[in-house]
Design an enzyme around this catalytic site. Sequence first.
Site, short mmCIF file in Angstrom:
data_model
loop_
_atom_site.label_atom_id
_atom_site.label_comp_id
_atom_site.label_asym_id
_atom_site.label_seq_id
_atom_site.Cartn_x
_atom_site.Cartn_y
_atom_site.Cartn_z
N VAL A 24 0.93 -1.26 -0.09
CA VAL A 24 0.06 0.08 -0.08
C VAL A 24 0.79 1.20 -0.04
CG1 VAL A 24 -1.58 1.32 1.58
CG2 VAL A 24 -1.95 -1.19 0.94
N ASP A 25 0.47 2.33 -0.84
CA ASP A 25 1.07 3.57 -0.73
C ASP A 25 0.57 4.60 -0.31
OD1 ASP A 25 3.27 2.59 -2.27
OD2 ASP A 25 2.33 2.75 -4.28
N ALA A 26 -0.82 4.33 -0.22
CA ALA A 26 -1.76 5.40 0.50
C ALA A 26 -2.64 4.91 1.44
CB ALA A 26 -2.45 6.40 -0.50
#
Lengths: 325, 325
Positions: free
Chosen positions: B39-41
Amino acid sequence: MTASGGGGGGTNDGAATNGGDRWDQLLTSYNVKQLLDSVDAFLFDCDGVIWRGDVLIDGVSETLDFLRSLGKKLVFVTNNSTKSRKQYSQKFHSLGIIVSEDEIFSSSFAAAMYLKVNNFSEEKKVYVIGGEGILDELKLAGYTGLGGPDDGKKTVELKPNCLFDHDKNVGAVVVGLDPNINYYKLQYGTLCIRENPGCLFIATNRDSVGHMTNLQEWPGAGCMVAAICGSTEKEPIVVGKPSTFMMNFLLQKFNISTSRMCMVGDRLDTDILFGQNAGCTTLLVLSGVTNASALEDPSRKIRPDYYTNKVSDLKRLFLNDSQQV
Amino acid sequence: MTASGGGGGGTNDGAATNGGDRWDQLLTSYNVKQLLDSVDAFLFDCDGVIWRGDVLIDGVSETLDFLRSLGKKLVFVTNNSTKSRKQYSQKFHSLGIIVSEDEIFSSSFAAAMYLKVNNFSEEKKVYVIGGEGILDELKLAGYTGLGGPDDGKKTVELKPNCLFDHDKNVGAVVVGLDPNINYYKLQYGTLCIRENPGCLFIATNRDSVGHMTNLQEWPGAGCMVAAICGSTEKEPIVVGKPSTFMMNFLLQKFNISTSRMCMVGDRLDTDILFGQNAGCTTLLVLSGVTNASALEDPSRKIRPDYYTNKVSDLKRLFLNDSQQV
């Protein structure tokens, strides 16, 4: 020939919208006689049929006298729960019409009777989102009501560490038309239904709007009931029309088969459906919520046996016919 | 091993309720690492996730710092429409957390943006059943809002021959959480939707209840929206979760694929469904509306990828794992 159209001949000219079908027939000086001959009791809705707000609809008083003179029983079946049967009787009197409490079946009475026939304990309390009429009928039935108009001025403050307290002994929430609806009542009713084990959620009715004043429609009990559905994610037990719960009490009182009754109302989804559910003949009047263009809606599923502009057409059309004969 | 259970081993011990399925996995010190890597956000709901009422949930501040330190983008997607993005930013600051307006996607903002992208004329007005936040966002978008808190103290009198007047130039009614709900507002909104041709009915969201205070839940926007559904017999356009309308704005702002986003929320029917609808990974926290027993309900249809007690488990489980390695 009358202004309402239709024929006085031997064929069913009055079947306005669907040829030979036996529903959606415009009431005419011809078929009104058939209707009156086939019926021993007329069940009237009140708002939009007898009156709009506190103003009597033209010709109602004379028409009720006329029907009584023909030996017809008259019964008033109203979804408006703001008044008790006693208060309704007083309202009729103030408008110059003599109606006894026994002839009135209001949804406020139905709510109290629902609890009674289901052996709801008198030790438990009932929280009311609605008018004085519900509280009065509950009291007459031996129950303790909370809420109602008294809670109309209460406010809430959404402050940290404040706990909104509710009576854990409330075993039923009754929701009807409430012009004093507020967040206090919504939270109170919601907490009872969500947190008190087995708490009943009873709706007097689900009318979307009604003629609370003579000049326009206002949100009806369906608005407040939906609000509580929205917060509790539960569906209510409906005791008013179109539920036939009230019919049981009516049948106890009058020894008349429902097939010899005619339900007269201004709403398709409550009055006419109630009449149909109970096996009555149905007459839609266009003096309230339903207008003529609604009859032309092809998606409409509920169809009355007869329709006409207003209650007084019953007398006017009959007398026109008699004069012609 | 952590108190939250689950294993640190190589098998998926954390899949608590359904064996090898990839949903309803209890977050553990093992799978938290997989989650953070994928996950990046992180998209956070606020009520019941970040805070309850005005009280921050334990460990949130440190966990947000921790996620930022890992280079994760943080976004706050809230259905609570009572505040504007600016007011939300101020609320975060008052709780010691630095969040910019650009990182906040509130349903008040979504309502204004819905009108904007649908070319709603600035000549028309918008009637608001809800809080100041909606009026503020409407104003920022160039629209004239009516109603809101100002109408909270208005009363109606159901008197004969009185006509309740409404602005015929209202082209949209926006309904959100409104602790000052009253019959005046219900009638105003109902009249606009029923009588102004083409008038839009927009719901910020339909949450049944929410943690408006830290100690308990209160009726949410779903209550007020349902009330207007009840009186108008119409269904609204919903702009908040689970509708993915807000996601379009979020994607414009952040150049991240939704498959690299994780939606963290406390409600299955809004937060988790929103995440799933948008193609995000989903994490349910049990610090708000949904409790552990709700997860055991066999009729439940919405299943998050992961669940855990609260947001701070993300940091705690990750660090426990690191300490064990």
